[in-house]
Enzyme design. Structure first.
Site, short mmCIF file in Angstrom:
data_model
loop_
_atom_site.label_atom_id
_atom_site.label_comp_id
_atom_site.label_asym_id
_atom_site.label_seq_id
_atom_site.Cartn_x
_atom_site.Cartn_y
_atom_site.Cartn_z
N ASN A 29 0.91 -1.09 0.02
CA ASN A 29 -0.18 0.21 -0.23
C ASN A 29 0.92 1.30 0.01
O ASN A 29 1.54 1.52 1.05
CB ASN A 29 -0.90 -0.24 1.09
CG ASN A 29 -1.75 1.08 1.32
OD1 ASN A 29 -1.62 2.14 0.62
ND2 ASN A 29 -2.58 1.24 2.20
N ARG A 50 0.45 4.33 0.57
CA ARG A 50 0.24 5.14 1.71
C ARG A 50 0.69 4.68 3.06
O ARG A 50 0.64 5.55 3.99
CB ARG A 50 -1.35 5.39 1.71
CG ARG A 50 -1.91 6.24 0.33
CD ARG A 50 -3.11 6.57 0.43
NE ARG A 50 -3.48 7.33 1.82
CZ ARG A 50 -4.70 7.41 2.17
NH1 ARG A 50 -5.69 6.65 1.66
NH2 ARG A 50 -4.70 8.39 3.05
N CYS A 51 1.25 3.52 3.03
CA CYS A 51 1.66 2.94 4.17
C CYS A 51 3.20 3.11 4.44
O CYS A 51 4.06 2.68 3.45
CB CYS A 51 1.29 1.59 4.37
SG CYS A 51 2.00 0.35 5.52
N SER A 52 3.74 3.63 5.41
CA SER A 52 5.25 3.74 5.73
C SER A 52 6.05 2.53 5.59
O SER A 52 6.96 2.43 5.22
CB SER A 52 5.61 4.82 6.66
OG SER A 52 4.97 4.22 8.09
N ARG A 57 6.29 1.08 2.40
CA ARG A 57 7.51 1.78 1.42
C ARG A 57 8.93 1.50 1.97
O ARG A 57 9.64 1.11 0.99
CB ARG A 57 7.30 3.32 1.53
CG ARG A 57 6.02 3.85 0.90
CD ARG A 57 5.92 5.43 0.95
NE ARG A 57 6.06 5.78 2.02
CZ ARG A 57 5.05 6.21 2.76
NH1 ARG A 57 3.74 6.07 2.33
NH2 ARG A 57 5.47 6.84 3.80
#
Length: 126
Positions: free
Chosen positions: A10, A12-14, A17
């Protein structure tokens, strides 16, 4: 040709990333699966659950406000598949799947439980 490894991701998920960055920095080819855009189907979820190193319920973000506990009913393997098909955003992430084993990469450094660290990485020699 697709990579043998898949990272359920995802953007948007740190943690997602970070896991992706660790894998790329270590030189590992990984297929990024944007599961919110293209949710896994029943056979894919079932196979992923079978390869996980934890109980199927760990794959569901049960603390997310979108999760309906359905009056506290236990989440069976089949219920996990059903929940994640209905609401893909409830899938815990990131998940690294090597095709033989899978894990929830929380913290992201857990990816190195399934793949090699970069050759020049020596954490004890800093």
């Amino acid at each position: 040709m697709s990579a043998a490894m898949r990272l359920y991701y995802n953007p948007r998920c740190s943690k997602s990333r970070a896991a992706r960055q660790l894998l790329e920095d270590a030189g590992h080819a990984v297929e990024i699966v944007a599961y919110l855009d293209m949710p896994p189907d029943t056979p894919e979820l079932a196979a992923l659950i079978d390869r996980l190193d934890v109980e199927p319920t760990a794959l569901v973000r049960t603390t997310d406000k979108a999760f309906d506990s359905e009056a506290g009913a236990p989440l069976t393997r089949e219920a996990v598949i059903d929940v994640l098909q209905r609401t893909p955003a409830l899938m815990q992430r990131p998940v690294l799947d090597t095709g033989e084993r899978a894990l929830i990469a929380r913290p992201p450094e857990r990816v190195f439980e399934l793949v090699d660290r970069p050759a020049n990485h020596h954490p004890a020699n800093h």
